[in-house]
Write a protein that holds these residues in place. Structure first.
Motif, PDB file in Angstrom:
ATOM      1  N   GLU A  34       0.972  -1.130   0.044  1.00 37.18           N
ATOM      2  CA  GLU A  34      -0.069   0.201   0.040  1.00 37.18           C
ATOM      3  C   GLU A  34       0.797   1.240   0.120  1.00 37.18           C
ATOM      4  O   GLU A  34       0.771   2.375  -0.782  1.00 37.18           O
ATOM      5  N   ALA A  35       1.859   1.218   0.937  1.00 39.77           N
ATOM      6  CA  ALA A  35       2.926   2.208   0.901  1.00 39.77           C
ATOM      7  C   ALA A  35       3.496   2.640  -0.452  1.00 39.77           C
ATOM      8  O   ALA A  35       3.529   3.916  -0.955  1.00 39.77           O
ATOM      9  N   HIS A  36       3.847   1.715  -1.244  1.00 44.79           N
ATOM     10  CA  HIS A  36       4.623   1.516  -2.700  1.00 44.79           C
ATOM     11  C   HIS A  36       3.438   2.269  -3.557  1.00 44.79           C
ATOM     12  O   HIS A  36       3.714   3.249  -4.215  1.00 44.79           O
ATOM     13  N   SER A  37       2.198   1.892  -3.227  1.00 43.92           N
ATOM     14  CA  SER A  37       1.021   2.495  -4.174  1.00 43.92           C
ATOM     15  C   SER A  37       1.149   3.850  -4.061  1.00 43.92           C
ATOM     16  O   SER A  37       0.761   4.592  -4.908  1.00 43.92           O
ATOM     17  N   VAL A  38       0.948   4.423  -2.587  1.00 43.76           N
ATOM     18  CA  VAL A  38       0.655   5.635  -2.356  1.00 43.76           C
ATOM     19  C   VAL A  38       2.278   6.488  -2.996  1.00 43.76           C
ATOM     20  O   VAL A  38       2.086   7.567  -3.735  1.00 43.76           O
ATOM     21  N   LEU A  39       3.357   5.870  -2.737  1.00 44.88           N
ATOM     22  CA  LEU A  39       4.660   6.672  -3.121  1.00 44.88           C
ATOM     23  C   LEU A  39       4.607   6.931  -4.457  1.00 44.88           C
ATOM     24  O   LEU A  39       5.200   7.713  -5.218  1.00 44.88           O
ATOM     25  N   MET A  40       4.353   5.889  -5.406  1.00 46.40           N
ATOM     26  CA  MET A  40       4.396   5.747  -6.651  1.00 46.40           C
ATOM     27  C   MET A  40       3.256   6.049  -7.657  1.00 46.40           C
ATOM     28  O   MET A  40       3.331   5.636  -9.015  1.00 46.40           O
ATOM     29  N   SER A  41       2.145   6.287  -6.943  1.00 43.09           N
ATOM     30  CA  SER A  41       0.849   6.723  -7.714  1.00 43.09           C
ATOM     31  C   SER A  41       1.017   7.461  -8.925  1.00 43.09           C
ATOM     32  O   SER A  41       1.752   8.679  -8.592  1.00 43.09           O
ATOM     33  N   GLY A  42       0.618   7.464 -10.235  1.00 38.06           N
ATOM     34  CA  GLY A  42       0.586   8.130 -11.180  1.00 38.06           C
ATOM     35  C   GLY A  42       2.285   8.257 -11.695  1.00 38.06           C
ATOM     36  O   GLY A  42       2.212   9.056 -12.733  1.00 38.06           O
ATOM     37  N   LEU A  43       3.079   7.633 -11.343  1.00 38.08           N
ATOM     38  CA  LEU A  43       4.487   7.502 -11.867  1.00 38.08           C
ATOM     39  C   LEU A  43       4.705   6.258 -12.509  1.00 38.08           C
ATOM     40  O   LEU A  43       5.541   6.303 -13.565  1.00 38.08           O
ATOM     41  N   ILE A  44       4.091   5.246 -12.281  1.00 38.84           N
ATOM     42  CA  ILE A  44       4.579   3.921 -12.807  1.00 38.84           C
ATOM     43  C   ILE A  44       3.035   3.143 -13.038  1.00 38.84           C
ATOM     44  O   ILE A  44       2.177   3.451 -12.006  1.00 38.84           O
TER      45      ILE A  44
END
Length: 266
Positions: free
Chosen positions: A110-120
């Motif tokens: 979930e943290a990765h989803s927040v950090l990388m949202s709209g980027l990959i």
């Protein structure tokens, strides 16, 4: 719940590492006592900006602390859209910081989803292809095949849940092993640093506001060298030592200066 695992990441606890743990523990204890609650919110905000700037700058983001502060305040900033998105994502991640458990793999995703949202495209999911760490034109680390990532991460979380290592060591070992596995298509560096901070925060909440990442940015060549040395030795001790030196410097510089008490003349 994380799966039980007999996996033990190789790491040697050297005398310098033991000494660093003692020094950090002493400074953290002193910092806990001396923190002035009236200044806490302002200091937290300044350090949060430094943390975000440091972690993203390592990944090539050029936004300044002033620009990051402006984004935090909801102001318009003229900069590359991707870099602005990275900052917004990091702000959102640190706002969710207290809700994630270090031992929950689902929380890491979930943290990765927040950090990388709209980027990959693969935000919040493990990678589906091979990756390598490249320095210049040379591949310095080939990560394990994508099909092994899930089981390797389960093993790592199983170890983290069971280890008796001091959090300063456990957080550094997790960080190194995470970077070695390189579980995501992108964002591995910022995720590894975030999760180490989360582990340290569970030991002492002060670490939510200690900008270790800004020191790593200032010593990023040593950061990569320590990762490489640990890989060459098949032992994360060099990386543990490096991270503990950064943490000691960070907590030492965060210690409030106490003015001596002057007794008025009678």
């Amino acid at each position: 719940m994380p799966t039980q695992s007999t996996y033990h990441p190789p790491h040697t606890i050297t005398p310098p590492i033991v000494n660093l743990i003692a020094q950090i523990s002493e400074v953290v204890g002193r910092l806990t006592v001396l923190t002035d609650n009236s200044k806490e919110l302002r200091l937290r905000r300044i350090n949060r900006v430094r943390t975000i700037r440091g972690s993203l700058a390592i990944e090539g983001n050029n936004l300044s602390e002033e620009q990051i502060t402006a984004i935090l305040d909801g102001k318009r900033v003229i900069a590359p859209p991707r870099e602005i998105q990275e900052v917004r994502n990091a702000i959102a991640a640190y706002e969710r910081f207290g809700s994630w458990s270090v031992e929950r793999e689902a929380d890491l995703l979930e943290a990765h989803s927040v950090l990388m949202s709209g980027l990959i495209d693969e935000a919040g999911v493990y990678r589906h292809s091979g990756v390598g760490v490249i320095a210049g034109e040379r591949v310095i680390h080939m990560a394990p095949p994508a099909k092994r990532v899930s089981i390797l991460m389960q093993d790592l979380f199983g170890w983290l849940a069971a280890t008796d290592d001091h959090p300063l060591i456990a957080s550094s070992v997790f960080h190194y092993e995470f970077e070695s596995i390189h579980p995501f298509a992108d964002g591995n560096g910022r995720m590894g640093r975030l999760w180490q901070t989360l582990i340290l925060n569970r030991w002492n909440p002060l670490f939510a506001d200690i900008p270790v990442e800004s020191l790593i940015y200032e010593h990023q060549e040593e950061y990569y060298d320590a990762l490489q040395q640990s890989t060459d030795k098949a032992d994360s001790a060099p990386f543990i030592g490096f991270m503990l030196r950064m943490i000691l410097d960070a907590v030492s510089s965060a210690t409030p200066q106490v003015s001596p008490q002057v007794t008025p003349p009678s």
